[in-house]
Design a protein around this motif. Structure first.
Motif, PDB file in Angstrom:
ATOM      1  N   LYS A   1      48.223  66.591  40.411  1.00 34.07           N
ATOM      2  CA  LYS A   1      48.545  67.932  40.891  1.00 34.07           C
ATOM      3  C   LYS A   1      48.505  68.976  39.775  1.00 34.07           C
ATOM      4  O   LYS A   1      48.326  70.166  40.048  1.00 34.07           O
ATOM      5  N   ARG A   2      48.677  68.529  38.540  1.00 33.32           N
ATOM      6  CA  ARG A   2      48.606  69.462  37.404  1.00 33.32           C
ATOM      7  C   ARG A   2      47.174  69.618  36.895  1.00 33.32           C
ATOM      8  O   ARG A   2      46.935  70.256  35.877  1.00 33.32           O
ATOM      9  N   GLY A   3      46.215  69.037  37.599  1.00 32.57           N
ATOM     10  CA  GLY A   3      44.823  69.156  37.199  1.00 32.57           C
ATOM     11  C   GLY A   3      44.427  68.235  36.075  1.00 32.57           C
ATOM     12  O   GLY A   3      43.454  68.497  35.371  1.00 32.57           O
ATOM     13  N   ARG A   4      45.165  67.127  35.913  1.00 30.28           N
ATOM     14  CA  ARG A   4      44.871  66.152  34.863  1.00 30.28           C
ATOM     15  C   ARG A   4      44.721  64.761  35.478  1.00 30.28           C
ATOM     16  O   ARG A   4      45.479  63.846  35.163  1.00 30.28           O
ATOM     17  N   PRO A   5      43.757  64.569  36.367  1.00 27.00           N
ATOM     18  CA  PRO A   5      43.651  63.293  37.088  1.00 27.00           C
ATOM     19  C   PRO A   5      43.329  62.113  36.185  1.00 27.00           C
ATOM     20  O   PRO A   5      43.567  60.965  36.581  1.00 27.00           O
ATOM     21  N   TRP A   6      42.799  62.361  34.994  1.00 30.07           N
ATOM     22  CA  TRP A   6      42.533  61.244  34.081  1.00 30.07           C
ATOM     23  C   TRP A   6      43.827  60.595  33.600  1.00 30.07           C
ATOM     24  O   TRP A   6      43.798  59.525  33.013  1.00 30.07           O
ATOM     25  N   TYR A   7      44.979  61.231  33.835  1.00 34.09           N
ATOM     26  CA  TYR A   7      46.271  60.635  33.522  1.00 34.09           C
ATOM     27  C   TYR A   7      46.963  60.110  34.776  1.00 34.09           C
ATOM     28  O   TYR A   7      48.160  59.843  34.751  1.00 34.09           O
ATOM     29  N   CYS A   8      46.263  59.981  35.886  1.00 34.46           N
ATOM     30  CA  CYS A   8      46.860  59.597  37.173  1.00 34.46           C
ATOM     31  C   CYS A   8      47.854  58.454  37.005  1.00 34.46           C
ATOM     32  O   CYS A   8      47.564  57.436  36.377  1.00 34.46           O
ATOM     33  N   PHE A   9      49.037  58.633  37.590  1.00 38.28           N
ATOM     34  CA  PHE A   9      50.106  57.646  37.463  1.00 38.28           C
ATOM     35  C   PHE A   9      50.191  56.721  38.674  1.00 38.28           C
ATOM     36  O   PHE A   9      51.126  55.926  38.780  1.00 38.28           O
ATOM     37  N   ASN A  10      49.252  56.826  39.593  1.00 42.24           N
ATOM     38  CA  ASN A  10      49.366  56.060  40.840  1.00 42.24           C
ATOM     39  C   ASN A  10      47.981  55.646  41.331  1.00 42.24           C
ATOM     40  O   ASN A  10      47.603  55.922  42.467  1.00 42.24           O
ATOM     41  N   THR A  11      47.221  54.995  40.443  1.00 44.74           N
ATOM     42  CA  THR A  11      45.849  54.632  40.803  1.00 44.74           C
ATOM     43  C   THR A  11      45.824  53.541  41.878  1.00 44.74           C
ATOM     44  O   THR A  11      46.776  52.770  42.028  1.00 44.74           O
ATOM     45  N   HIS A  12      44.703  53.480  42.618  1.00 44.86           N
ATOM     46  CA  HIS A  12      44.600  52.617  43.797  1.00 44.86           C
ATOM     47  C   HIS A  12      43.785  51.356  43.516  1.00 44.86           C
ATOM     48  O   HIS A  12      42.846  51.358  42.722  1.00 44.86           O
ATOM     49  N   ASN A  13      44.146  50.290  44.221  1.00 41.64           N
ATOM     50  CA  ASN A  13      43.354  49.068  44.312  1.00 41.64           C
ATOM     51  C   ASN A  13      43.223  48.689  45.780  1.00 41.64           C
ATOM     52  O   ASN A  13      43.889  49.271  46.640  1.00 41.64           O
ATOM     53  N   ALA A  14      42.363  47.719  46.066  1.00 42.95           N
ATOM     54  CA  ALA A  14      42.279  47.204  47.434  1.00 42.95           C
ATOM     55  C   ALA A  14      43.626  46.614  47.842  1.00 42.95           C
ATOM     56  O   ALA A  14      44.360  46.068  47.008  1.00 42.95           O
ATOM     57  N   THR A  15      43.948  46.704  49.101  1.00 41.83           N
ATOM     58  CA  THR A  15      45.229  46.163  49.576  1.00 41.83           C
ATOM     59  C   THR A  15      45.094  44.745  50.125  1.00 41.83           C
ATOM     60  O   THR A  15      46.050  43.974  50.073  1.00 41.83           O
ATOM     61  N   GLN A  16      43.916  44.403  50.652  1.00 40.93           N
ATOM     62  CA  GLN A  16      43.725  43.037  51.144  1.00 40.93           C
ATOM     63  C   GLN A  16      43.486  42.078  49.976  1.00 40.93           C
ATOM     64  O   GLN A  16      42.760  42.423  49.041  1.00 40.93           O
ATOM     65  N   PRO A  17      44.041  40.880  50.020  1.00 42.85           N
ATOM     66  CA  PRO A  17      43.811  39.933  48.923  1.00 42.85           C
ATOM     67  C   PRO A  17      42.504  39.167  49.091  1.00 42.85           C
ATOM     68  O   PRO A  17      42.063  38.894  50.208  1.00 42.85           O
ATOM     69  N   MET A  18      41.881  38.857  47.955  1.00 46.54           N
ATOM     70  CA  MET A  18      40.854  37.822  47.904  1.00 46.54           C
ATOM     71  C   MET A  18      41.581  36.518  47.593  1.00 46.54           C
ATOM     72  O   MET A  18      42.596  36.519  46.882  1.00 46.54           O
ATOM     73  N   THR A  19      41.094  35.397  48.125  1.00 48.10           N
ATOM     74  CA  THR A  19      41.848  34.152  48.038  1.00 48.10           C
ATOM     75  C   THR A  19      40.966  32.968  47.659  1.00 48.10           C
ATOM     76  O   THR A  19      39.729  33.036  47.739  1.00 48.10           O
ATOM     77  N   LEU A  20      41.629  31.889  47.282  1.00 42.13           N
ATOM     78  CA  LEU A  20      40.960  30.595  47.187  1.00 42.13           C
ATOM     79  C   LEU A  20      40.796  30.031  48.593  1.00 42.13           C
ATOM     80  O   LEU A  20      41.358  30.556  49.570  1.00 42.13           O
ATOM     81  N   GLU A  21      40.050  28.944  48.718  1.00 40.95           N
ATOM     82  CA  GLU A  21      39.796  28.376  50.044  1.00 40.95           C
ATOM     83  C   GLU A  21      41.066  27.900  50.734  1.00 40.95           C
ATOM     84  O   GLU A  21      41.146  27.862  51.962  1.00 40.95           O
ATOM     85  N   ASP A  22      42.090  27.537  49.936  1.00 40.54           N
ATOM     86  CA  ASP A  22      43.339  27.072  50.537  1.00 40.54           C
ATOM     87  C   ASP A  22      44.279  28.217  50.892  1.00 40.54           C
ATOM     88  O   ASP A  22      45.429  27.998  51.293  1.00 40.54           O
ATOM     89  N   GLY A  23      43.811  29.451  50.728  1.00 40.20           N
ATOM     90  CA  GLY A  23      44.625  30.609  51.071  1.00 40.20           C
ATOM     91  C   GLY A  23      45.422  31.196  49.933  1.00 40.20           C
ATOM     92  O   GLY A  23      46.086  32.228  50.101  1.00 40.20           O
ATOM     93  N   THR A  24      45.381  30.582  48.746  1.00 40.28           N
ATOM     94  CA  THR A  24      46.115  31.101  47.593  1.00 40.28           C
ATOM     95  C   THR A  24      45.559  32.469  47.207  1.00 40.28           C
ATOM     96  O   THR A  24      44.367  32.601  46.923  1.00 40.28           O
ATOM     97  N   PRO A  25      46.394  33.509  47.194  1.00 37.11           N
ATOM     98  CA  PRO A  25      45.894  34.838  46.817  1.00 37.11           C
ATOM     99  C   PRO A  25      45.563  34.908  45.336  1.00 37.11           C
ATOM    100  O   PRO A  25      46.237  34.308  44.497  1.00 37.11           O
ATOM    101  N   LEU A  26      44.515  35.651  45.027  1.00 39.26           N
ATOM    102  CA  LEU A  26      44.076  35.830  43.651  1.00 39.26           C
ATOM    103  C   LEU A  26      44.505  37.197  43.133  1.00 39.26           C
ATOM    104  O   LEU A  26      44.546  38.172  43.888  1.00 39.26           O
ATOM    105  N   SER A  27      44.808  37.267  41.843  1.00 33.28           N
ATOM    106  CA  SER A  27      45.099  38.542  41.194  1.00 33.28           C
ATOM    107  C   SER A  27      43.825  39.012  40.505  1.00 33.28           C
ATOM    108  O   SER A  27      43.425  38.428  39.490  1.00 33.28           O
ATOM    109  N   PRO A  28      43.158  40.038  41.016  1.00 36.24           N
ATOM    110  CA  PRO A  28      41.907  40.479  40.396  1.00 36.24           C
ATOM    111  C   PRO A  28      42.178  41.238  39.099  1.00 36.24           C
ATOM    112  O   PRO A  28      43.058  42.102  39.047  1.00 36.24           O
ATOM    113  N   ALA A  29      41.436  40.911  38.051  1.00 37.55           N
ATOM    114  CA  ALA A  29      41.606  41.557  36.751  1.00 37.55           C
ATOM    115  C   ALA A  29      41.410  43.060  36.885  1.00 37.55           C
ATOM    116  O   ALA A  29      40.387  43.519  37.402  1.00 37.55           O
ATOM    117  N   LEU A  30      42.413  43.826  36.443  1.00 39.21           N
ATOM    118  CA  LEU A  30      42.396  45.287  36.517  1.00 39.21           C
ATOM    119  C   LEU A  30      42.083  45.786  37.926  1.00 39.21           C
ATOM    120  O   LEU A  30      41.499  46.843  38.118  1.00 39.21           O
TER     121      LEU A  30
END
Length: 361
Positions: free
Chosen positions: A100-129
């Protein structure tokens, strides 16, 4: 629909990475499915494997990537299927106080996908960055996709996704290197050499590369360094001062991130000069400086996170400069490798034998 693809995961702390089948869902609202064409092997991926980021195993590694958007969620308008994109880990929110201050390169609330990618057994993966691009396909927030000119090599373009952008931005954005400035860069791996290239792009008059490895210093010369200093055999501060009329450099960039290199950077800068920290320290490191020196030398002490970049602004511009022959991103690609060679690439990276190994699909 769920996509079954091959991906590289770190299953537990310190264990060798493994290539396995992962399940990637179709994109939901605000998401994009990307067919990965190339992904660089970055030190950050090794930090994930070693538990240096957090302990949310298993991790889906890889984040310096470029590829083709395969499909998007129903509300996505910023990219479309068929777009060639570089992935980024700063999908800005547009609503936090920095945005809002016109400095989006400092964004404090960046987005990632909300659905998980998983292993075949359903274990959710943590994607790097929030990316997870050591995979044939990955699911990301649509804002993590930055459309660029498809004429660019995916292996070179993808490196803007992390390390090369961090170094370029440390010089161009954080350090504000200007025409004729003197610049010293301490640490000439991928990030440091990108800072050298950034200083050259900005028109710096004298660019001093500092490292302990003559091979890395030679890479730096190829990317624009006018002088080199081997810290094993020379006093870094005295050498930089000697190369700048006894004054020190206008901008000194620490691409290592250790207390001793930061002190070198602090004392190797000119009065009222700028120090930029872009190398990532570990949580146990502490810095001690005489406060009177901090006051008396003036200038600015800055930290550079992702090169203070705004992907939608910086990536297309830098790709255009690359295609014009003014920014040699290809020089950072030391080798291309298959997906199952990531563990060996970590070894070569740790030994300082490569600037970047890049997985090609």
């Amino acid at each position: 629909m769920t996509h079954r693809v091959r991906g590289v995961i770190a299953r537990s702390k310190g264990a060798p990475v493994e290539t396995t089948t992962i399940l990637v869902p179709d994109p939901g609202p605000g998401e994009a499915l990307v067919k990965v064409q190339a992904c660089g092997v970055c030190h950050t991926d090794l930090h994930y494997r070693e538990g240096g980021i957090n302990d949310e195993f298993p991790f889906l590694l890889g984040h310096e990537a470029a590829g083709i958007v395969e499909s998007v969620g129903p509300d996505v308008t910023s990219v479309a299927p068929g777009d060639f994109v570089v992935l980024n880990w700063r999908a800005v929110c547009g609503t936090c106080r920095a945005c809002k201050r016109g400095r989006p390169w400092y964004c404090f609330n960046t987005h990632n996908a909300t659905q998980p990618m998983t292993l075949e057994d359903g274990t959710p993966l943590s994607p790097a960055l929030g990316i997870g691009a050591f995979a044939e396909k990955t699911l990301v927030a649509a804002g993590q996709c930055t459309k660029v000119d498809p004429a660019a090599s995916p292996a070179a373009a993808g490196l803007l996704g992390c390390g090369v952008m961090a170094g370029l931005g440390a010089a161009l954005n954080t350090g504000n290197v200007g025409r004729g400035d003197s610049v010293a860069v301490i640490g000439c791996g991928g990030v440091g050499n990108a800072a050298v290239a950034g200083a050259r792009l900005a028109g710096a008059g004298r660019i001093i590369a500092v490292d302990l490895d003559d091979r890395k210093l030679e890479w730096a010369r190829g990317l624009g360094a006018t002088h080199t200093v081997n810290g094993r055999t020379e006093d870094v501060v005295k050498a930089v001062q000697a190369l700048t009329g006894g004054n020190g450099a206008d901008v000194v960039i620490d691409a290592v991130g250790r207390p001793e290199t930061y002190q070198q950077a602090f004392y190797a800068r000119d009065l009222a000069g700028t120090v930029v920290l872009v190398g990532v320290p570990t949580p146990d490191m502490k810095l001690e400086l005489p406060l009177l020196d901090v006051f008396g030398r003036g200038g600015a002490l800055k930290s550079s996170w992702y090169g203070d970049c705004l992907p939608e602004r910086d990536f297309p511009l830098l790709i255009d400069l690359y295609l014009q022959g003014r920014l040699d991103l290809d020089a950072f690609v030391s080798e291309t490798i298959p997906l199952d060679a990531v563990e060996d690439a970590f070894t070569r990276m740790h030994r300082g034998e490569v600037l970047r190994s890049v997985v090609e699909f």
